[in-house]
Design a protein around this motif. Sequence first.
Motif, mmCIF file in Angstrom:
data_model
loop_
_atom_site.group_PDB
_atom_site.id
_atom_site.type_symbol
_atom_site.label_atom_id
_atom_site.label_comp_id
_atom_site.label_asym_id
_atom_site.label_seq_id
_atom_site.Cartn_x
_atom_site.Cartn_y
_atom_site.Cartn_z
ATOM 1 N N ILE A 64 0.846 -1.190 0.000
ATOM 2 C CA ILE A 64 0.000 0.000 0.000
ATOM 3 C C ILE A 64 0.882 1.239 0.000
ATOM 4 C CG2 ILE A 64 -1.638 1.352 1.391
ATOM 5 C CD1 ILE A 64 -2.952 -1.025 0.079
ATOM 6 N N ASN A 65 0.518 2.233 -0.811
ATOM 7 C CA ASN A 65 1.290 3.466 -0.900
ATOM 8 C C ASN A 65 0.380 4.660 -0.627
ATOM 9 O OD1 ASN A 65 3.011 5.548 -1.483
ATOM 10 N ND2 ASN A 65 3.645 4.782 -3.490
ATOM 11 N N ASN A 66 0.075 4.858 0.643
ATOM 12 C CA ASN A 66 -0.790 5.964 1.056
ATOM 13 C C ASN A 66 -0.541 6.235 2.528
ATOM 14 O OD1 ASN A 66 -2.742 7.950 1.166
ATOM 15 N ND2 ASN A 66 -4.445 6.518 1.437
ATOM 16 N N VAL A 67 0.084 7.370 2.831
ATOM 17 C CA VAL A 67 0.458 7.686 4.218
ATOM 18 C C VAL A 67 -0.739 7.633 5.145
ATOM 19 C CG1 VAL A 67 1.402 9.472 5.724
ATOM 20 C CG2 VAL A 67 2.429 9.065 3.470
ATOM 21 N N ALA A 68 -1.906 8.071 4.676
ATOM 22 C CA ALA A 68 -3.105 8.111 5.528
ATOM 23 C C ALA A 68 -3.747 6.741 5.692
ATOM 24 C CB ALA A 68 -4.121 9.092 4.946
ATOM 25 N N GLY A 69 -3.343 5.757 4.885
ATOM 26 C CA GLY A 69 -3.969 4.450 4.963
ATOM 27 C C GLY A 69 -5.371 4.465 4.352
ATOM 28 N N TYR A 70 -6.138 3.390 4.581
ATOM 29 C CA TYR A 70 -7.488 3.265 4.035
ATOM 30 C C TYR A 70 -8.423 2.666 5.076
ATOM 31 C CZ TYR A 70 -5.403 4.135 -0.532
ATOM 32 O OH TYR A 70 -4.737 4.706 -1.594
ATOM 33 N N LEU A 71 -9.702 3.067 4.989
ATOM 34 C CA LEU A 71 -10.719 2.503 5.863
ATOM 35 C C LEU A 71 -11.133 1.125 5.366
ATOM 36 C CD1 LEU A 71 -12.931 5.710 6.324
ATOM 37 C CD2 LEU A 71 -11.122 4.829 7.855
ATOM 38 N N ALA A 117 -12.949 -7.986 1.586
ATOM 39 C CA ALA A 117 -13.397 -9.180 2.310
ATOM 40 C C ALA A 117 -13.883 -10.254 1.343
ATOM 41 C CB ALA A 117 -14.489 -8.818 3.317
ATOM 42 N N PHE A 118 -13.081 -10.544 0.324
ATOM 43 C CA PHE A 118 -13.471 -11.539 -0.662
ATOM 44 C C PHE A 118 -13.548 -12.937 -0.050
ATOM 45 C CE2 PHE A 118 -12.215 -14.541 -4.102
ATOM 46 C CZ PHE A 118 -13.326 -14.368 -4.918
ATOM 47 N N GLY A 119 -12.751 -13.186 0.986
ATOM 48 C CA GLY A 119 -12.796 -14.469 1.674
ATOM 49 C C GLY A 119 -13.664 -14.395 2.915
ATOM 50 N N THR A 120 -13.307 -15.183 3.904
ATOM 51 C CA THR A 120 -14.101 -15.230 5.142
ATOM 52 C C THR A 120 -13.611 -14.237 6.190
ATOM 53 O OG1 THR A 120 -12.684 -17.004 5.986
ATOM 54 C CG2 THR A 120 -14.679 -17.649 4.794
ATOM 55 N N THR A 121 -12.437 -13.668 5.991
ATOM 56 C CA THR A 121 -11.905 -12.697 6.948
ATOM 57 C C THR A 121 -12.509 -11.321 6.685
ATOM 58 O OG1 THR A 121 -9.808 -13.899 7.073
ATOM 59 C CG2 THR A 121 -9.796 -11.622 7.835
ATOM 60 N N ALA A 122 -12.960 -10.673 7.746
ATOM 61 C CA ALA A 122 -13.629 -9.381 7.620
ATOM 62 C C ALA A 122 -12.650 -8.302 7.155
ATOM 63 C CB ALA A 122 -14.241 -8.978 8.959
ATOM 64 N N ALA A 123 -13.193 -7.277 6.485
ATOM 65 C CA ALA A 123 -12.374 -6.143 6.047
ATOM 66 C C ALA A 123 -11.870 -5.371 7.252
ATOM 67 C CB ALA A 123 -13.184 -5.236 5.133
ATOM 68 N N ALA A 124 -10.671 -4.846 7.125
ATOM 69 C CA ALA A 124 -10.075 -4.063 8.210
ATOM 70 C C ALA A 124 -9.333 -2.890 7.594
ATOM 71 C CB ALA A 124 -9.134 -4.930 9.042
ATOM 72 N N ALA A 125 -9.076 -1.874 8.398
ATOM 73 C CA ALA A 125 -8.345 -0.710 7.919
ATOM 74 C C ALA A 125 -6.950 -1.133 7.443
ATOM 75 C CB ALA A 125 -8.239 0.329 9.019
ATOM 76 N N LEU A 126 -6.471 -0.450 6.392
ATOM 77 C CA LEU A 126 -5.145 -0.703 5.847
ATOM 78 C C LEU A 126 -4.231 0.460 6.197
ATOM 79 C CD1 LEU A 126 -6.223 -1.908 2.280
ATOM 80 C CD2 LEU A 126 -5.639 -3.333 4.248
ATOM 81 N N ILE A 127 -2.954 0.164 6.410
ATOM 82 C CA ILE A 127 -2.004 1.224 6.738
ATOM 83 C C ILE A 127 -0.938 1.291 5.642
ATOM 84 C CG2 ILE A 127 -2.376 1.012 9.221
ATOM 85 C CD1 ILE A 127 0.199 -0.572 9.419
ATOM 86 N N ASP A 128 -0.249 2.417 5.600
ATOM 87 C CA ASP A 128 0.807 2.593 4.600
ATOM 88 C C ASP A 128 1.850 1.490 4.728
ATOM 89 O OD1 ASP A 128 2.126 3.925 2.534
ATOM 90 O OD2 ASP A 128 3.369 5.066 3.929
ATOM 91 N N ASN A 129 2.267 0.970 3.575
ATOM 92 C CA ASN A 129 3.285 -0.087 3.490
ATOM 93 C C ASN A 129 2.783 -1.462 3.923
ATOM 94 O OD1 ASN A 129 5.373 1.565 2.451
ATOM 95 N ND2 ASN A 129 5.794 2.338 4.513
ATOM 96 N N ASP A 130 1.487 -1.634 4.073
ATOM 97 C CA ASP A 130 0.955 -2.986 4.282
ATOM 98 C C ASP A 130 1.339 -3.858 3.089
ATOM 99 O OD1 ASP A 130 -0.282 -3.446 6.693
ATOM 100 O OD2 ASP A 130 -2.241 -2.668 6.080
ATOM 101 N N TRP A 131 1.884 -5.036 3.360
ATOM 102 C CA TRP A 131 2.282 -5.941 2.288
ATOM 103 C C TRP A 131 1.069 -6.592 1.631
ATOM 104 C CZ3 TRP A 131 6.642 -5.889 -0.128
ATOM 105 C CH2 TRP A 131 7.826 -5.520 0.540
#
Length: 378
Positions: A64-71, A117-131
Amino acid sequence: MPGLVLSTTLDRERRDIDVSSRIALLEPDATPLTVVTMRARKEAARTAEVVWFDDAMGARWTAINNVAGYLAGDTALVVDDETVFEVNDVIKVTRTNELLRVTAVTTATHTITVTRAFGTTAAAALIDNDWLLNIGNANKEASTTPNLRSGQPVKKTNFCQIFRTPFGVSGTQDAEKLKVGEPERERLSKKYAVQHRVDIESALLFGEPKETVGTDVIRSMGGVFYYVTSNVYDVGGLLTDRVLETNIAEMAFAKGSKRKLALCSALVLSAINRFAVGRLQTVPRQEVFGLKLQEYVTAHGTLLLAKSDLLVNGYGGHMVILDVVEADNIKLRPLRDSTLKKNVQAPGYDGYTDEYFSEVSSEIRLEKTHTIVKGATG
């Protein structure tokens, strides 16, 4: 047949002598990389320009390339490298385990649009540089063919460099009978055979490819430090067993063979010998092209350690790890192989001039299989 001239008819002194394999036997430890390439990794060049193509499997990782991250509900995500993905690819967010499915790729903005959340794990916030890991694609039943993946090999170019190492004696000296040692011309022949090889090894390590065209045509070949750019590790201090095992070996053996040649400066070799007491094994000379090597086994692969006298001063903290022992990812490409040209002196000259002559280039393939280590201070 009467009058037929055979190869055995000509006096040896009138012919150029192919010496590539022979000079590789003289003090081989002085130039370990050139010895390996001369004796086992050599392929004739057809022209003064050497061309090869490198290809590799597509990348599977980006971030991920976004300092603010994503909801958790955001679906348009800017990433470091959008080319890792195509529509229908499934992505694993390694920190949260959420799966994403790609529905669009926008190259201009480095953006991928995804189903969260394409699988069974719920969506969660993403942070910058998440692999983000591409784990394959999921297509609908009775779907049409997905977008084609058609990455092209990368063209690499090098040039054949002319190396000349002359030496000679006067006619008087050649006629003298020495009380001690071999004839001077023979001694010089051995000495400058090694010097000629050192010149080639220097270019093989430090050269840059260049062709100057004009009144004079001059070419130089590029070497390891020019072509190897992906895997460069800066120790930035003391070289320890932990740094070598965890950082350097992990990088060096991520791609390519599991047994590689490591050219070491005196400082680096001394450091390894200090912390690896009892772990180093001497490799028999006949196993690796007559070289005197030590074997250091890591969890990721085996390093065959050779001292390089060329890694001094600005390169005194360097180690160069090359995939050349079990693979041919470095080749010597001679247009005119190494020869000893005898009696090249001018007519009427009272003496003898000989020279070693080579016109060669290098082919350094799959640069990600090689690693440059720098900055070791002790």
